[in-house]
Write an enzyme that holds these catalytic residues in place. Sequence first.
Site, short mmCIF file in Angstrom:
data_model
loop_
_atom_site.label_atom_id
_atom_site.label_comp_id
_atom_site.label_asym_id
_atom_site.label_seq_id
_atom_site.Cartn_x
_atom_site.Cartn_y
_atom_site.Cartn_z
N ASP A 4 0.87 -1.17 0.00
CA ASP A 4 0.00 0.00 0.00
C ASP A 4 0.92 1.23 0.00
OD1 ASP A 4 -2.33 1.67 0.49
OD2 ASP A 4 -1.56 1.84 2.54
N ASP A 56 -0.12 5.18 0.85
CA ASP A 56 -0.35 6.15 1.92
C ASP A 56 -0.35 5.45 3.29
OD1 ASP A 56 -0.99 8.42 0.14
OD2 ASP A 56 -2.81 7.30 -0.32
C1 BG6 Z 1 -5.77 5.85 -0.20
C2 BG6 Z 1 -5.85 6.60 1.11
O1 BG6 Z 1 -4.46 5.44 -0.42
O2 BG6 Z 1 -6.19 6.67 -1.28
C3 BG6 Z 1 -7.24 7.18 1.30
O3 BG6 Z 1 -5.55 5.72 2.19
C4 BG6 Z 1 -7.61 8.03 0.09
O4 BG6 Z 1 -7.25 7.95 2.47
C5 BG6 Z 1 -7.51 7.18 -1.18
O5 BG6 Z 1 -8.94 8.53 0.21
C6 BG6 Z 1 -7.85 7.97 -2.45
O6 BG6 Z 1 -6.86 8.93 -2.64
P1 BG6 Z 1 -6.89 10.05 -3.75
O7 BG6 Z 1 -5.45 10.55 -3.76
O8 BG6 Z 1 -7.26 9.41 -5.05
O9 BG6 Z 1 -7.85 11.09 -3.33
MG MG Z 2 -2.75 3.17 3.56
#
Ligand code: BG6
Ligand code: MG
Length: 210
Positions: A8, A10
């Site tokens: 993963d 984030d």
């Molecule tokens: C995930 C995060 O990696 O991506 C979430 O953990 C986030 O918190 C999701 O909402 C979508 O991210 P983005 O960058 O497309 O808004």
């Molecule tokens: Mg994550």
Amino acid sequence: MIKGVIFDLDGVLCSTDEYHYLAWKSLADELDIPFDREANNRLRGVSREKSLEIILERSTKTYGEKEKKEFADRKNRRYRELLEGLTPRDVAEGVLGVLFCLKKAGIRLAVGSSSKNTPLILERLDLAQHFDAVADGNDITHSKPDPEVFLKAAERLELRPSECLVVEDAESGAAAGKAGGFRTATVGEAARLGLGDFPLRRLSDLVSIV
Ligand code: BG6
Ligand code: MG
């Protein structure tokens, strides 16, 4: 036997989960909706649109699709402003060492993230070069806890789910790993909750289980 590891992004490879929190918090404050770090844990791994739905559960007002789209766009603009400051020094502790060890052991490496900002983040962190495959929010129709993004990553590694280990910090991500037939190691919030097959104290402990 594990032949591939799917990370993963984030909250595992970098701390952009904190930027997601700050950007959502600023929107929630503007809309006068209660939101704190505990509520933010429910958004980990979940798509932008679904995250907004979860935040709006605590709103006293009802919003139409056009307004919701504007809220999601506003949050993403703030989030991307925060990403401007990201540099290779923001790669999470232990990540480069772990990637190096796994690669040396012949393990194939992938990123599996719900985020549509994945390409930008990997570029800013100078991490893309370390991975054999990337599957992200731009490739999928169902975000975690649906296993779609991990199945896509495994497919791009040309491996079966049973041959891959998923590494996650989110409850939704640990559930996605399980639903897809992957073994899952957890760090951060998911590890604290004891989720996944291998809750880790630190990412570098990954090397001993692969
Ligand atoms: C995930 C995060 O990696 O991506 C979430 O953990 C986030 O918190 C999701 O909402 C979508 O991210 P983005 O960058 O497309 O808004
Ligand atoms: Mg994550």
